[in-house]
Design a protein around this motif. Structure first.
Motif, PDB file in Angstrom:
ATOM      1  N   ALA A  30       0.850  -1.196   0.000  1.00  0.00           N
ATOM      2  CA  ALA A  30       0.000   0.000   0.000  1.00  0.00           C
ATOM      3  C   ALA A  30       0.886   1.247   0.000  1.00  0.00           C
ATOM      4  O   ALA A  30       2.061   1.194   0.390  1.00  0.00           O
ATOM      5  N   TYR A  31       0.309   2.346  -0.432  1.00  0.00           N
ATOM      6  CA  TYR A  31       0.997   3.628  -0.374  1.00  0.00           C
ATOM      7  C   TYR A  31       0.750   4.267   0.992  1.00  0.00           C
ATOM      8  O   TYR A  31      -0.339   4.146   1.561  1.00  0.00           O
ATOM      9  N   THR A  32       1.765   4.950   1.500  1.00  0.00           N
ATOM     10  CA  THR A  32       1.620   5.706   2.755  1.00  0.00           C
ATOM     11  C   THR A  32       1.930   7.165   2.472  1.00  0.00           C
ATOM     12  O   THR A  32       2.608   7.511   1.509  1.00  0.00           O
ATOM     13  N   ASP A  33       1.434   8.034   3.300  1.00  0.00           N
ATOM     14  CA  ASP A  33       1.684   9.486   3.215  1.00  0.00           C
ATOM     15  C   ASP A  33       1.139  10.103   1.925  1.00  0.00           C
ATOM     16  O   ASP A  33       1.772  10.972   1.327  1.00  0.00           O
ATOM     17  N   LYS A  34      -0.032   9.653   1.485  1.00  0.00           N
ATOM     18  CA  LYS A  34      -0.664  10.244   0.304  1.00  0.00           C
ATOM     19  C   LYS A  34      -0.950  11.727   0.565  1.00  0.00           C
ATOM     20  O   LYS A  34      -1.339  12.105   1.671  1.00  0.00           O
ATOM     21  N   GLN A  35      -0.746  12.560  -0.468  1.00  0.00           N
ATOM     22  CA  GLN A  35      -1.015  14.000  -0.343  1.00  0.00           C
ATOM     23  C   GLN A  35      -1.911  14.450  -1.488  1.00  0.00           C
ATOM     24  O   GLN A  35      -1.688  14.079  -2.643  1.00  0.00           O
ATOM     25  N   ASN A  36      -2.912  15.238  -1.153  1.00  0.00           N
ATOM     26  CA  ASN A  36      -3.770  15.840  -2.166  1.00  0.00           C
ATOM     27  C   ASN A  36      -3.076  17.055  -2.757  1.00  0.00           C
ATOM     28  O   ASN A  36      -2.198  17.656  -2.122  1.00  0.00           O
ATOM     29  N   ALA A  37      -3.473  17.446  -3.958  1.00  0.00           N
ATOM     30  CA  ALA A  37      -2.946  18.670  -4.560  1.00  0.00           C
ATOM     31  C   ALA A  37      -3.338  19.852  -3.676  1.00  0.00           C
ATOM     32  O   ALA A  37      -4.404  19.853  -3.059  1.00  0.00           O
ATOM     33  N   SER A  38      -2.468  20.866  -3.614  1.00  0.00           N
ATOM     34  CA  SER A  38      -2.768  22.022  -2.766  1.00  0.00           C
ATOM     35  C   SER A  38      -2.134  23.295  -3.328  1.00  0.00           C
ATOM     36  O   SER A  38      -1.192  23.241  -4.126  1.00  0.00           O
TER      37      SER A  38
END
Length: 132
Positions: A30-38
Protein backbone atom coordinates in the motif's frame (compact mmCIF):
# COMPACT_ATOMS: atom_id res chain seq x y z
CA UNK A 1 -20.54 63.22 -7.44
CA UNK A 2 -16.78 62.72 -7.52
CA UNK A 3 -15.42 59.16 -7.67
CA UNK A 4 -11.91 58.38 -6.45
CA UNK A 5 -10.93 54.81 -5.54
CA UNK A 6 -7.54 53.28 -4.72
CA UNK A 7 -6.92 49.62 -5.55
CA UNK A 8 -3.78 48.00 -4.11
CA UNK A 9 -2.69 44.51 -5.23
CA UNK A 10 -0.29 42.23 -3.46
CA UNK A 11 2.00 40.05 -5.59
CA UNK A 12 -0.65 37.37 -6.31
CA UNK A 13 1.99 34.63 -6.46
CA UNK A 14 0.81 31.14 -5.60
CA UNK A 15 2.65 27.85 -5.19
CA UNK A 16 1.04 24.66 -6.43
CA UNK A 17 1.96 21.28 -4.98
CA UNK A 18 0.85 18.34 -7.11
CA UNK A 19 -0.94 15.36 -5.62
CA UNK A 20 1.22 12.41 -4.63
CA UNK A 21 0.29 8.77 -4.17
CA UNK A 22 2.83 8.68 -1.37
CA UNK A 23 5.53 6.13 -0.74
CA UNK A 24 5.06 2.49 -1.70
CA UNK A 25 5.34 0.15 1.28
CA UNK A 26 6.26 -3.29 -0.14
CA UNK A 27 5.46 -5.01 3.18
CA UNK A 28 1.91 -3.64 3.36
CA UNK A 29 1.37 -3.50 -0.42
CA UNK A 30 0.00 0.00 0.00
CA UNK A 31 1.00 3.63 -0.37
CA UNK A 32 1.62 5.71 2.76
CA UNK A 33 1.68 9.49 3.22
CA UNK A 34 -0.66 10.24 0.30
CA UNK A 35 -1.01 14.00 -0.34
CA UNK A 36 -3.77 15.84 -2.17
CA UNK A 37 -2.95 18.67 -4.56
CA UNK A 38 -2.77 22.02 -2.77
CA UNK A 39 -2.18 25.72 -3.30
CA UNK A 40 -0.23 27.95 -0.92
CA UNK A 41 0.16 31.72 -0.89
CA UNK A 42 1.01 34.64 1.33
CA UNK A 43 0.41 37.77 -0.75
CA UNK A 44 -3.05 37.35 -2.23
CA UNK A 45 -4.84 40.46 -0.93
CA UNK A 46 -6.58 43.21 -2.89
CA UNK A 47 -7.46 46.34 -0.90
CA UNK A 48 -10.02 48.85 -2.17
CA UNK A 49 -10.26 52.29 -0.52
CA UNK A 50 -13.05 54.74 -1.26
CA UNK A 51 -12.16 58.47 -1.38
CA UNK A 52 -15.42 59.35 -3.18
CA UNK A 53 -18.29 61.46 -1.92
CA UNK A 54 -20.63 58.54 -2.75
CA UNK A 55 -20.89 54.86 -1.87
CA UNK A 56 -19.08 52.48 -4.24
CA UNK A 57 -19.28 48.77 -4.87
CA UNK A 58 -16.21 46.77 -5.90
CA UNK A 59 -16.84 43.43 -7.59
CA UNK A 60 -14.07 40.86 -8.06
CA UNK A 61 -13.91 38.13 -10.69
CA UNK A 62 -11.36 35.51 -11.72
CA UNK A 63 -11.00 34.13 -15.24
CA UNK A 64 -8.80 31.12 -15.93
CA UNK A 65 -6.25 31.45 -18.74
CA UNK A 66 -6.99 29.34 -21.83
CA UNK A 67 -4.53 26.55 -20.96
CA UNK A 68 -5.54 26.48 -17.28
CA UNK A 69 -9.31 25.91 -17.32
CA UNK A 70 -8.98 23.46 -14.41
CA UNK A 71 -7.81 26.28 -12.11
CA UNK A 72 -10.61 28.08 -10.26
CA UNK A 73 -10.44 31.32 -8.33
CA UNK A 74 -12.67 32.49 -5.47
CA UNK A 75 -12.52 35.51 -3.20
CA UNK A 76 -12.59 34.92 0.53
CA UNK A 77 -12.91 37.15 3.57
CA UNK A 78 -10.40 35.78 6.06
CA UNK A 79 -11.78 38.05 8.81
CA UNK A 80 -15.34 36.69 8.50
CA UNK A 81 -14.34 33.18 7.38
CA UNK A 82 -16.61 33.69 4.35
CA UNK A 83 -16.00 31.60 1.24
CA UNK A 84 -17.43 34.01 -1.34
CA UNK A 85 -16.44 37.63 -0.90
CA UNK A 86 -16.67 38.75 -4.52
CA UNK A 87 -18.29 42.09 -3.66
CA UNK A 88 -17.37 44.90 -1.28
CA UNK A 89 -19.70 47.83 -0.60
CA UNK A 90 -17.82 50.86 0.74
CA UNK A 91 -19.59 53.85 2.24
CA UNK A 92 -18.93 57.42 1.15
CA UNK A 93 -15.70 59.00 2.42
CA UNK A 94 -17.56 62.13 3.53
CA UNK A 95 -16.64 62.85 7.16
CA UNK A 96 -13.59 60.54 7.23
CA UNK A 97 -9.95 61.60 7.44
CA UNK A 98 -7.99 60.42 4.37
CA UNK A 99 -6.08 57.79 6.36
CA UNK A 100 -9.36 56.42 7.78
CA UNK A 101 -11.28 56.30 4.48
CA UNK A 102 -13.69 53.36 4.05
CA UNK A 103 -11.83 50.32 2.74
CA UNK A 104 -12.15 46.59 2.41
CA UNK A 105 -10.08 43.56 1.48
CA UNK A 106 -10.66 40.57 -0.76
CA UNK A 107 -8.32 37.58 -0.79
CA UNK A 108 -7.91 35.40 -3.88
CA UNK A 109 -7.93 31.66 -3.27
CA UNK A 110 -7.09 29.16 -6.04
CA UNK A 111 -8.17 25.56 -6.41
CA UNK A 112 -7.99 22.89 -9.09
CA UNK A 113 -5.01 21.26 -10.73
CA UNK A 114 -2.15 22.39 -12.93
CA UNK A 115 -0.69 20.21 -15.70
CA UNK A 116 2.13 17.98 -14.40
CA UNK A 117 4.34 19.14 -17.28
CA UNK A 118 4.39 22.74 -16.02
CA UNK A 119 7.77 23.53 -14.47
CA UNK A 120 8.06 27.33 -14.63
CA UNK A 121 6.23 30.24 -13.10
CA UNK A 122 3.32 31.27 -15.30
CA UNK A 123 0.12 33.30 -15.33
CA UNK A 124 -2.83 30.94 -14.86
CA UNK A 125 -5.62 33.51 -14.77
CA UNK A 126 -6.76 37.12 -14.57
CA UNK A 127 -8.43 39.06 -11.77
CA UNK A 128 -10.77 41.89 -12.68
CA UNK A 129 -11.98 44.54 -10.23
CA UNK A 130 -15.09 46.43 -11.35
CA UNK A 131 -16.12 49.63 -9.56
CA UNK A 132 -19.78 50.71 -9.62
Amino acid sequence: TIYSVDIVWESMEFTYTAASEGTWDPEAHAYTDKQNASWSFENNKITVTNHSNAEVKATFSYTSATNFRAVNGAFVDVHKNAIDNATLTLSSAVGYAREAAPSGDAFLSLSGELPSSLETQTVCGTVTVTIN
